[in-house]
Design a protein around this motif. Structure first.
Motif, PDB file in Angstrom:
ATOM      1  N   UNK A 118       5.288  -1.829  12.861  1.00  0.00           N
ATOM      2  CA  UNK A 118       5.559  -0.928  14.229  1.00  0.00           C
ATOM      3  C   UNK A 118       4.975   0.508  13.925  1.00  0.00           C
ATOM      4  N   UNK A 119       3.846   0.513  14.778  1.00  0.00           N
ATOM      5  CA  UNK A 119       2.898   1.832  14.613  1.00  0.00           C
ATOM      6  C   UNK A 119       1.496   1.409  14.051  1.00  0.00           C
ATOM      7  N   UNK A 120       0.487   1.753  15.160  1.00  0.00           N
ATOM      8  CA  UNK A 120      -0.824   1.013  14.791  1.00  0.00           C
ATOM      9  C   UNK A 120      -1.639   2.179  14.343  1.00  0.00           C
ATOM     10  N   UNK A 121      -1.231   3.135  13.455  1.00  0.00           N
ATOM     11  CA  UNK A 121      -1.991   4.164  12.968  1.00  0.00           C
ATOM     12  C   UNK A 121      -2.719   3.861  11.477  1.00  0.00           C
ATOM     13  N   UNK A 122      -3.324   4.871  11.028  1.00  0.00           N
ATOM     14  CA  UNK A 122      -4.069   4.224   9.817  1.00  0.00           C
ATOM     15  C   UNK A 122      -3.116   3.573   8.686  1.00  0.00           C
ATOM     16  N   UNK A 123      -1.633   4.018   8.480  1.00  0.00           N
ATOM     17  CA  UNK A 123      -0.870   3.325   7.509  1.00  0.00           C
ATOM     18  C   UNK A 123      -0.625   1.987   8.100  1.00  0.00           C
ATOM     19  N   UNK A 124      -0.369   1.935   9.250  1.00  0.00           N
ATOM     20  CA  UNK A 124       0.078   0.560   9.720  1.00  0.00           C
ATOM     21  C   UNK A 124      -1.047  -0.420   9.745  1.00  0.00           C
ATOM     22  N   UNK A 125      -2.204   0.141  10.118  1.00  0.00           N
ATOM     23  CA  UNK A 125      -3.257  -0.822  10.020  1.00  0.00           C
ATOM     24  C   UNK A 125      -3.741  -1.135   8.585  1.00  0.00           C
ATOM     25  N   UNK A 126      -3.652  -0.211   7.566  1.00  0.00           N
ATOM     26  CA  UNK A 126      -4.146  -0.533   6.242  1.00  0.00           C
ATOM     27  C   UNK A 126      -2.884  -1.391   5.719  1.00  0.00           C
ATOM     28  N   UNK A 127      -1.651  -1.367   6.051  1.00  0.00           N
ATOM     29  CA  UNK A 127      -0.811  -2.452   5.774  1.00  0.00           C
ATOM     30  C   UNK A 127      -0.957  -3.886   6.102  1.00  0.00           C
ATOM     31  N   UNK A 128      -1.473  -3.997   7.389  1.00  0.00           N
ATOM     32  CA  UNK A 128      -1.824  -5.155   8.058  1.00  0.00           C
ATOM     33  C   UNK A 128      -2.978  -5.863   7.280  1.00  0.00           C
ATOM     34  N   UNK A 181      -0.379   4.937   1.078  1.00  0.00           N
ATOM     35  CA  UNK A 181       0.998   4.516   1.221  1.00  0.00           C
ATOM     36  C   UNK A 181       1.078   3.229   1.987  1.00  0.00           C
ATOM     37  N   UNK A 182       0.200   3.065   2.963  1.00  0.00           N
ATOM     38  CA  UNK A 182       0.308   1.915   3.878  1.00  0.00           C
ATOM     39  C   UNK A 182      -0.014   0.575   2.795  1.00  0.00           C
ATOM     40  N   UNK A 183      -0.957   0.704   2.269  1.00  0.00           N
ATOM     41  CA  UNK A 183      -1.237  -0.189   1.024  1.00  0.00           C
ATOM     42  C   UNK A 183      -0.051  -0.680   0.135  1.00  0.00           C
ATOM     43  N   UNK A 184       0.600   0.671  -0.205  1.00  0.00           N
ATOM     44  CA  UNK A 184       1.696   0.295  -1.306  1.00  0.00           C
ATOM     45  C   UNK A 184       2.643  -0.193  -0.536  1.00  0.00           C
ATOM     46  N   UNK A 185       3.095   0.099   0.648  1.00  0.00           N
ATOM     47  CA  UNK A 185       4.261  -0.664   1.446  1.00  0.00           C
ATOM     48  C   UNK A 185       3.989  -2.143   1.536  1.00  0.00           C
ATOM     49  N   UNK A 186       2.730  -2.361   1.880  1.00  0.00           N
ATOM     50  CA  UNK A 186       2.411  -3.811   2.058  1.00  0.00           C
ATOM     51  C   UNK A 186       2.658  -4.633   0.514  1.00  0.00           C
TER      52      UNK A 186
END
Length: 410
Positions: A8-18, A395-400
């Motif tokens: 939920x949230x399509x900024x840099x953190x969310x897209x990197x997690x995706x 942090x997006x990568x770490x959360x993923x």
């Protein structure tokens, strides 16, 4: 059975997690969907790219990793796993070459964010990510944290119940681009400790006179050294109609903001002539014709241009009566009292957010297993210069990776 993941949230953190999750989708049998409230993804990212996307910084990594203040130890594992050189390599694989500017800041050669974002979204779609815009989170399903999420869509409200979810909704700066902090009350109601969101990398109000702002509003103050609790930094900033703005001010913004909160008063001290000592300035000023105008004496004796001379008069109306020695001291340490930060909606970024104590090492919310957070929602801040974007991506990568480990353990 395929596990569903909602971001939920399509900024840099969310897209990197995706990107990380979808790259692992075949081996982990997961399906990834990114939901964003806005009509297009990563709007703040695109806005930052209009003036040249500062993607990361090339300074020595040990120093880089300390730029996050008290949050540096918690961020360090994520940063170690996605260093500035890794970001440059990632961008290159998306067709975006980068270069290092004279200040150490790293930019795309094209100086735009849009080509990188287009290539990024294309890669995500190729990896099977479902991208949904105009899907705004409006609270927890059944008003119960952990029961799913309500989303407002063009077709009406829907409820989703993924096997795991990541919140990457940003802070509270530039809310018109999507990061409006509407998530704060929902997480607080779930018992989370959320530090109040505050402006970061922001300007400040100063009690300028109408005459001063009419003549010098928007004028740059060049080649100065500024000092606060944050230290001393050289560069330039802008006199605005409200006060002071610009990258040199942003370097002091956290220190000035916190000083205001603690004492109600804060001062940014300016050395208007870093290349000359006070002793030399006093000698040069003493040689000036006492009958000359004050601005001419400052120009000829101290090398001050019109805006610097006017700033001296603005902050100390009786400066023209001062003897050369105390006037020289003033030129070397001119105090600008700041009244308050500019509104958070104008800030480049925000401080505050989800307390680190609420997160485990995999960026999962301890109170809500299966729900993770990344990016500016978490209580950290950083100066401008590529540090903000780097930490969001990291942090997006770490959360993923935390999500993959958690799903694998179930």
């Amino acid at each position: 059975m395929t596990k569903t993941i909602a971001i939920i949230g399509g900024g840099p953190a969310g897209l990197m997690a995706a990107e990380v999750l979808s790259a692992a989708s075949q081996s982990h049998d997961i399906a990834v969907t990114v939901y964003d409230a806005m009509p297009t993804f990563a709007r703040k990212f695109l806005l930052a790219g209009k003036s040249g996307l500062n993607i990361t910084h090339a300074e020595e990594f040990a120093r880089f990793a300390e730029r996050y203040g008290a949050s540096s130890p918690r961020l360090r594992p994520a940063l170690d796993a996605f260093m500035p050189d890794d970001i440059r390599g990632w961008a290159a694989r998306l067709g975006t070459e980068t270069f290092t500017g004279t200040s150490g800041r790293v930019f795309p050669t094209a100086m735009k964010a849009s080509p990188l974002l287009r290539a990024w979204l294309k890669r995500l779609e190729a990896q099977g990510v479902i991208l949904k815009t105009r899907h705004r989170w409006t609270g927890f399903a059944d008003n119960q944290p952990g029961s799913g999420f309500l989303l407002a869509t063009p077709e009406g409200e829907i409820a989703i119940r993924p096997d795991a979810a990541l919140l990457a909704l940003g802070g509270a700066s530039w809310p018109r681009l999507g990061s409006d902090a509407s998530w704060v009350p929902w997480l607080r109601q779930a018992g989370m400790e959320i530090s109040d969101l505050r402006p970061a990398n922001c300007g400040f109000d100063v009690a300028w006179s109408a005459v001063f702002t009419e003549r010098f509003g928007g004028a740059p103050l060049k080649s100065v050294v500024t000092t606060s609790d944050a230290g001393a930094f050289q560069g330039e900033f802008v006199i605005s109609k409200h006060g002071i703005e610009g990258s040199l001010v942003y370097a002091h913004s956290a220190a000035l903001r916190d000083r205001l909160a603690m004492t109600g008063n804060a001062v940014l001290t300016i050395d208007l002539m870093p290349g000359r000592t006070a002793e030399r300035l006093a000698r040069d000023l003493s040689r000036q014709d006492a009958k000359a105008s004050f601005s001419n004496r400052l120009r000829k004796g101290a090398g001050l241009d019109a805006v610097k001379a006017a700033l001296v008069r603005e902050l100390l109306p009786d400066a023209n009566r001062m003897a050369p020695e105390p006037l020289a001291v003033l030129i070397k340490a001119l105090p600008i009292p700041v009244l308050r930060t500019r509104p958070i909606a104008e800030a480049i970024s925000s401080a505050g957010g989800i307390s680190w104590d609420e997160l485990d090492d995999g960026y999962m919310l301890k109170r809500l297993p299966g729900l993770f957070a990344a990016g500016e929602m978490i209580d950290w801040e950083a100066p401008t210069g590529g540090y903000l974007l780097t930490a969001c991506l990291a942090t997006g990568r770490a959360a993923a990776r935390g999500m993959l480990e958690w799903l694998a353990s179930r």
